[in-house]
Design a protein around this motif. Structure first.
Motif, PDB file in Angstrom:
ATOM      1  N   ALA A   1       0.825  -1.206   0.000  1.00  0.00           N
ATOM      2  CA  ALA A   1       0.000   0.000   0.000  1.00  0.00           C
ATOM      3  C   ALA A   1       0.859   1.255   0.000  1.00  0.00           C
ATOM      4  N   PHE A   2       0.387   2.247  -0.741  1.00  0.00           N
ATOM      5  CA  PHE A   2       1.000   3.576  -0.763  1.00  0.00           C
ATOM      6  C   PHE A   2      -0.080   4.608  -0.448  1.00  0.00           C
ATOM      7  N   CYS A   3       0.280   5.638   0.280  1.00  0.00           N
ATOM      8  CA  CYS A   3      -0.595   6.790   0.505  1.00  0.00           C
ATOM      9  C   CYS A   3       0.091   7.999  -0.116  1.00  0.00           C
ATOM     10  N   VAL A   4      -0.421   8.462  -1.241  1.00  0.00           N
ATOM     11  CA  VAL A   4       0.256   9.499  -2.022  1.00  0.00           C
ATOM     12  C   VAL A   4      -0.737  10.544  -2.494  1.00  0.00           C
ATOM     13  N   ASP A   5      -0.224  11.716  -2.856  1.00  0.00           N
ATOM     14  CA  ASP A   5      -1.072  12.655  -3.585  1.00  0.00           C
ATOM     15  C   ASP A   5      -0.804  12.473  -5.074  1.00  0.00           C
ATOM     16  N   ASP A   6      -1.602  13.093  -5.890  1.00  0.00           N
ATOM     17  CA  ASP A   6      -1.527  12.852  -7.328  1.00  0.00           C
ATOM     18  C   ASP A   6      -0.149  13.187  -7.889  1.00  0.00           C
ATOM     19  N   ARG A   7       0.493  14.195  -7.313  1.00  0.00           N
ATOM     20  CA  ARG A   7       1.820  14.614  -7.780  1.00  0.00           C
ATOM     21  C   ARG A   7       2.865  13.532  -7.539  1.00  0.00           C
ATOM     22  N   TYR A   8       2.666  12.710  -6.496  1.00  0.00           N
ATOM     23  CA  TYR A   8       3.648  11.691  -6.139  1.00  0.00           C
ATOM     24  C   TYR A   8       3.389  10.350  -6.813  1.00  0.00           C
ATOM     25  N   VAL A   9       2.287  10.210  -7.521  1.00  0.00           N
ATOM     26  CA  VAL A   9       1.979   8.934  -8.153  1.00  0.00           C
ATOM     27  C   VAL A   9       3.107   8.485  -9.097  1.00  0.00           C
ATOM     28  N   PRO A  10       3.680   9.366  -9.936  1.00  0.00           N
ATOM     29  CA  PRO A  10       4.781   8.912 -10.798  1.00  0.00           C
ATOM     30  C   PRO A  10       6.002   8.437 -10.017  1.00  0.00           C
ATOM     31  N   ARG A  11       6.263   9.033  -8.837  1.00  0.00           N
ATOM     32  CA  ARG A  11       7.392   8.584  -8.006  1.00  0.00           C
ATOM     33  C   ARG A  11       7.112   7.181  -7.480  1.00  0.00           C
ATOM     34  N   MET A  12       5.862   6.962  -7.075  1.00  0.00           N
ATOM     35  CA  MET A  12       5.438   5.636  -6.643  1.00  0.00           C
ATOM     36  C   MET A  12       5.652   4.615  -7.759  1.00  0.00           C
ATOM     37  N   GLY A  13       5.466   5.034  -9.002  1.00  0.00           N
ATOM     38  CA  GLY A  13       5.669   4.137 -10.140  1.00  0.00           C
ATOM     39  C   GLY A  13       7.066   3.567 -10.181  1.00  0.00           C
ATOM     40  N   ALA A  14       8.058   4.387  -9.848  1.00  0.00           N
ATOM     41  CA  ALA A  14       9.443   3.902  -9.816  1.00  0.00           C
ATOM     42  C   ALA A  14       9.639   2.911  -8.677  1.00  0.00           C
TER      43      ALA A  14
ATOM     44  N   THR B   1      20.520   9.208  -8.163  1.00  0.00           N
ATOM     45  CA  THR B   1      19.612   9.644  -9.224  1.00  0.00           C
ATOM     46  C   THR B   1      19.645   8.691 -10.405  1.00  0.00           C
ATOM     47  N   GLU B   2      20.792   8.068 -10.655  1.00  0.00           N
ATOM     48  CA  GLU B   2      20.885   7.105 -11.751  1.00  0.00           C
ATOM     49  C   GLU B   2      20.106   5.839 -11.416  1.00  0.00           C
ATOM     50  N   LEU B   3      20.159   5.422 -10.160  1.00  0.00           N
ATOM     51  CA  LEU B   3      19.380   4.270  -9.734  1.00  0.00           C
ATOM     52  C   LEU B   3      17.894   4.551  -9.897  1.00  0.00           C
ATOM     53  N   PHE B   4      17.471   5.742  -9.452  1.00  0.00           N
ATOM     54  CA  PHE B   4      16.056   6.096  -9.583  1.00  0.00           C
ATOM     55  C   PHE B   4      15.661   6.184 -11.051  1.00  0.00           C
ATOM     56  N   ARG B   5      16.521   6.792 -11.867  1.00  0.00           N
ATOM     57  CA  ARG B   5      16.197   6.965 -13.279  1.00  0.00           C
ATOM     58  C   ARG B   5      16.031   5.609 -13.974  1.00  0.00           C
ATOM     59  N   THR B   6      16.814   4.622 -13.572  1.00  0.00           N
ATOM     60  CA  THR B   6      16.697   3.277 -14.148  1.00  0.00           C
ATOM     61  C   THR B   6      15.306   2.704 -13.907  1.00  0.00           C
ATOM     62  N   TYR B   7      14.832   2.791 -12.661  1.00  0.00           N
ATOM     63  CA  TYR B   7      13.518   2.230 -12.331  1.00  0.00           C
ATOM     64  C   TYR B   7      12.381   3.101 -12.859  1.00  0.00           C
ATOM     65  N   HIS B   8      12.579   4.402 -12.863  1.00  0.00           N
ATOM     66  CA  HIS B   8      11.587   5.312 -13.436  1.00  0.00           C
ATOM     67  C   HIS B   8      11.346   4.967 -14.907  1.00  0.00           C
ATOM     68  N   ALA B   9      12.435   4.679 -15.639  1.00  0.00           N
ATOM     69  CA  ALA B   9      12.316   4.353 -17.063  1.00  0.00           C
ATOM     70  C   ALA B   9      11.548   3.061 -17.289  1.00  0.00           C
TER      71      ALA B   9
ATOM     72  N   LEU C   1      12.394  14.039 -15.237  1.00  0.00           N
ATOM     73  CA  LEU C   1      12.683  14.201 -13.815  1.00  0.00           C
ATOM     74  C   LEU C   1      13.156  15.632 -13.564  1.00  0.00           C
ATOM     75  N   GLU C   2      13.473  15.941 -12.345  1.00  0.00           N
ATOM     76  CA  GLU C   2      13.764  17.332 -11.973  1.00  0.00           C
ATOM     77  C   GLU C   2      15.215  17.682 -12.302  1.00  0.00           C
ATOM     78  N   ALA C   3      15.402  18.449 -13.364  1.00  0.00           N
ATOM     79  CA  ALA C   3      16.744  18.802 -13.814  1.00  0.00           C
ATOM     80  C   ALA C   3      17.328  19.979 -13.045  1.00  0.00           C
ATOM     81  N   ALA C   4      16.485  20.755 -12.366  1.00  0.00           N
ATOM     82  CA  ALA C   4      16.930  21.935 -11.629  1.00  0.00           C
ATOM     83  C   ALA C   4      16.121  22.035 -10.341  1.00  0.00           C
ATOM     84  N   PRO C   5      16.642  22.744  -9.339  1.00  0.00           N
ATOM     85  CA  PRO C   5      15.884  22.934  -8.100  1.00  0.00           C
ATOM     86  C   PRO C   5      14.504  23.525  -8.373  1.00  0.00           C
ATOM     87  N   GLN C   6      13.506  23.048  -7.609  1.00  0.00           N
ATOM     88  CA  GLN C   6      12.116  23.420  -7.879  1.00  0.00           C
ATOM     89  C   GLN C   6      11.600  24.546  -7.001  1.00  0.00           C
TER      90      GLN C   6
END
Length: 329
Positions: free
Chosen positions: A19-32, A267-275, A284-289
């Protein structure tokens, strides 16, 4: 997918519910996170439960793609006021938002669907096999979890006057659903949250630790290997350096592994699973938000002796902070 509650108990035990408890913005992060679990647990049976207050049609469509891509089950649980009915007067009269109570409804919603469920934060990546969690003997306890960082545990157990001197990080919990319901853990945690205690720094995590004191089986750190990227970057360490074995790496803290601007190996580990996930086409976030990230990035660049870039980002931080102050003032 078929409702797991329609299966026999033995078949249910072969499925690991997560189970995950996320907001809509975090759903793609959950995907990884989900992709990382599947990459390291090929052929295993999972049902992923997504608890949200709202979800876009696009994210709903991509969640459904997980089923075809990985051969898993998915269930989206849109939390409505009715699910918080028993907590309504606490929410209304407290400083906490409804989001603080989200983890507390997971066992109730999954009662009759899952015998046990693994709760995970969406800033976790799986790098190992999780089969042990399917049959782990909870020894009569309600949950299994991992001790928080030693400094955090010492401070929180003292602040909360916990007799056990043990405090877990709630980013990963293995929950016996029936035992949770029988012990009234949600109600006990809500009682703590509604008590107006001034020592609740981590809100529902503190409340859960108090409600589950003496009811928690403490696991090896590999099940919630807490990794602070800020500590690395403030020393200009950009290699992922795990202390011991890890199954779940939990990137707790204010800098996350999807922040490519850090230049950290994580970030490379995350990018692998995100892909690998249905959200892999999203950048993904290329610059500070935000201004806080801008300030941190300035500090990181200073440690790298990139003084000009550090100063430039510090000025951006000041400008962003002033702009925000004017907008909110």
């Amino acid at each position: 997918m078929e409702n797991p509650s329609n299966t026999a108990s033995g078949a249910r035990s072969a499925i690991l519910h997560v189970a995950f408890c996320v907001d809509d913005r975090y759903v793609p992060r959950m995907g990884a996170t989900i992709a990382s679990i599947m990459a390291n647990n090929a052929g295993a049976h999972f049902v992923f439960h997504v608890f949200v207050f709202s979800i876009s049609d696009e994210n709903r469509r991509r969640v459904a793609q997980l089923e075809q891509r990985f051969g898993v089950g998915t269930m989206i649980h849109v939390i409505d006021p009715e699910q918080f009915r028993e907590f309504h007067h606490f929410i209304k009269s407290s400083y906490y938002s409804a989001a603080t109570f989200t983890r507390l409804v997971v066992p109730k919603v999954l009662a009759g669907v899952a015998d046990r469920v693994v709760y995970l934060d969406a800033d976790i990546l799986c790098v190992g096999n999780v089969d042990e969690l399917r049959t782990l003997d909870l020894a009569g306890k309600v949950v299994a979890a991992v001790p928080d960082a030693p400094v955090t545990m010492a401070r929180r157990t003292k602040a909360l006057d916990m007799r056990s001197k043990l405090y877990f990080n709630a980013g990963m919990m293995l929950v016996d659903v029936a035992a949770w319901m029988a012990a009234g853990i949600s109600e006990k945690a809500v009682e703590v949250l509604s008590s107006d205690r001034e020592d609740l720094r981590f809100q529902d995590q503190d409340a859960l630790n108090l409600a589950l004191e003496d009811r928690t089986l403490f696991l090896d750190n590999k099940w919630n290997h807490i990794y602070g990227l800020v500590a690395d970057l403030e020393r200009d360490r950009r290699k992922l350096s795990l202390q011991g074995e890890a199954v779940f790496i939990h990137f707790a803290g204010s800098v996350k592994p999807w922040s490519l601007w850090t230049g950290h190996e994580a970030t490379e580990l995350f990018r692998t699973y995100h892909a690998m996930s249905p959200w892999g086409d999203l950048p993904l976030e290329a610059a500070p938000q935000n201004y806080k990230e801008m300030r941190m990035y300035s500090r990181f660049l200073f440690q790298r002796r990139e003084f000009g870039n550090s100063l430039a980002w510090y000025w951006r931080y000041l400008a962003k902070k002033r702009s925000r102050a004017r907008a909110t003032g």
